[in-house]
Design a protein around this motif. Structure first.
Motif, mmCIF file in Angstrom:
data_model
loop_
_atom_site.group_PDB
_atom_site.id
_atom_site.type_symbol
_atom_site.label_atom_id
_atom_site.label_comp_id
_atom_site.label_asym_id
_atom_site.label_seq_id
_atom_site.Cartn_x
_atom_site.Cartn_y
_atom_site.Cartn_z
ATOM 1 N N GLU A 155 0.667 -0.975 0.163
ATOM 2 C CA GLU A 155 0.142 0.061 0.031
ATOM 3 C C GLU A 155 0.886 1.102 0.142
ATOM 4 N N ASN A 156 2.273 1.413 0.464
ATOM 5 C CA ASN A 156 3.004 2.202 0.465
ATOM 6 C C ASN A 156 3.482 2.710 -0.845
ATOM 7 N N GLU B 3 -4.430 7.781 6.803
ATOM 8 C CA GLU B 3 -4.762 7.380 5.454
ATOM 9 C C GLU B 3 -4.264 8.513 4.443
ATOM 10 N N ASP B 4 -4.429 9.770 4.931
ATOM 11 C CA ASP B 4 -4.326 10.983 4.309
ATOM 12 C C ASP B 4 -2.793 11.407 4.174
ATOM 13 N N GLU C 244 -8.304 1.763 14.483
ATOM 14 C CA GLU C 244 -7.450 0.848 14.163
ATOM 15 C C GLU C 244 -6.387 0.921 15.292
ATOM 16 N N SER D 61 -1.813 1.423 8.632
ATOM 17 C CA SER D 61 -2.408 2.584 8.339
ATOM 18 C C SER D 61 -3.843 2.692 9.164
ATOM 19 N N LYS D 62 -4.227 3.949 9.477
ATOM 20 C CA LYS D 62 -5.428 4.370 10.097
ATOM 21 C C LYS D 62 -6.415 5.096 9.404
ATOM 22 N N SER D 63 -7.871 4.413 9.338
ATOM 23 C CA SER D 63 -8.811 5.119 8.540
ATOM 24 C C SER D 63 -9.670 5.445 9.589
ATOM 25 N N GLU E 269 -1.233 2.904 -5.803
ATOM 26 C CA GLU E 269 -2.521 3.616 -5.687
ATOM 27 C C GLU E 269 -3.764 3.053 -6.516
ATOM 28 N N GLU F 152 -10.925 -0.659 -4.123
ATOM 29 C CA GLU F 152 -9.923 -1.331 -3.569
ATOM 30 C C GLU F 152 -10.296 -2.627 -3.037
#
Length: 356
Positions: free
Chosen positions: A241-242, A323-324, A337, A332-334, A245, A251
């Motif tokens: 994911e890094n 995430e942004d 988490e 990652s944190k949406s 896109e 996704e």
């Protein structure tokens, strides 16, 4: 006099080497093979071993953040051991050469089978902050320009895998081998030609696939596909994911197209802008941070578990990267988490797949 001069020269060289070896130890240790030749197991040091997927320079800051939390919780020094091979990472934990490891569910199960003192500490939760949605995704991906070769009547089909060049991650990888191989074997169970397929058959060419490669990391497997060395590749969403896109679609769904981002770190730096498409997506239980109780001890195990599962860690943006954010991290944190304590039997669904 000549002998004395030689003696003094040898003594000087010895002292220089001794001084170099005695300088402050590196925070991260590795060698060409990824072995634990530089590891320390003294009472005031906690060694963490990392899979190849998490050993890249781009994730150093996240590794350091986790190390700092463990140091503060235990009062001990953390040393990170980076590897280039799944088996080495697993054996390092099994053989009491590390106290902690971040590993996939299959790697944890293999380690537990090899040493009953190994226990899970925490796993990353799902967006809910609980184990209810603590999953990630195993992908089978193909070149976006070759997608029609993997479709029957306009839909992706595993029937098209016959005689293709396949790239897996490692036979110890949960989402990069065990889950996709189980999916493939189950799919062909009623086939007249491939009803007796085994995981061992899928590790080499000549049975279903014409050739089988192992990327040794999820990143490596993805690059095998993108470079054209493989027709199909297994790897997971979180490990790439890094570097990629979503270019088209939703996704983690079959048919989604992903593009390598501009400025991607190694090993994607040579394939910027290249695209692939997902032909199959399977949910997988999240990976644990595991501990060897023989090495770390019950007291420090509890301290580490409490510290990692704390609100402070959950809110640490160096570990759970928003995430942004343009920063790179291990997680990652949406939403909510965080790390959640977990018991061994939580991994039984993966254990059942491994025993097929």
């Amino acid at each position: 006099m000549k002998n004395k001069s030689i003696f003094l020269l040898v003594l000087t060289i010895f002292l220089v080497i001794l001084a170099a070896c005695g300088e402050g130890g590196a925070e991260e240790k590795t060698d060409a093979s990824g072995s634990d030749s530089g590891s320390s197991n003294s009472d005031d040091v906690i060694n963490i071993v990392w899979y190849p997927n998490e050993s890249g320079n781009d994730l150093k800051a996240s590794r350091d953040e986790i190390g700092a939390i463990i140091e503060e919780a235990t009062g001990k020094t953390v040393e990170h051991q980076l590897t280039t091979d799944y088996a080495i990472a697993i054996e390092t934990l099994v053989n009491n050469n590390a106290a902690l490891a971040f590993m996939g569910a299959v790697g944890y199960i293999e380690a537990k089978n090899g040493n009953d003192s190994i226990e899970p500490v925490v796993v990353q939760s799902g967006a809910s902050g609980t184990l209810d949605d603590a999953i990630y995704y195993s992908w089978l991906a193909v070149d976006v320009d070759a997608q029609d070769d993997f479709k029957i009547d306009g839909e992706f089909s595993l029937d098209t895998l016959e005689d293709k060049r396949m790239s897996f991650v490692s036979n110890s990888s949960t989402s990069g081998f065990v889950v996709p191989s189980s999916t493939i074997i189950d799919y062909f169970a009623d086939s007249s030609d491939y009803s007796d397929l085994t995981p061992e058959d899928l590790m080499e060419g000549g049975s279903l696939f014409s050739q089988v490669l192992f990327g040794n990391s999820h990143q490596g497997s993805a690059v095998n596909l993108i470079n054209g060395n493989a027709d199909v590749a297994a790897f997971c969403d979180g490990c790439v994911e890094n570097y990629v896109e979503v270019a088209e679609g939703e996704e983690n769904t079959a048919g989604a197209v992903y593009r390598v981002i501009e400025g991607a770190a190694e090993p994607f730096n040579t394939v910027e802008g290249e695209e692939f498409i997902l032909m199959s997506v399977t949910p997988v239980l999240n990976a644990p941070i595991a501990a060897n109780l023989e090495v770390i001890g019950e007291e420090d195990f509890k301290k580490v578990q409490e510290a990692l599962a704390s609100d402070d860690t959950a809110n640490n943006e160096g570990i759970f990267v928003p995430e942004d954010s343009e920063e790179k991290g291990l997680f990652s944190k949406s939403d909510q988490e965080r790390f959640v304590p977990v018991e061994d039997d939580w991994f039984n669904p993966i254990r059942e797949l491994s025993n097929k």
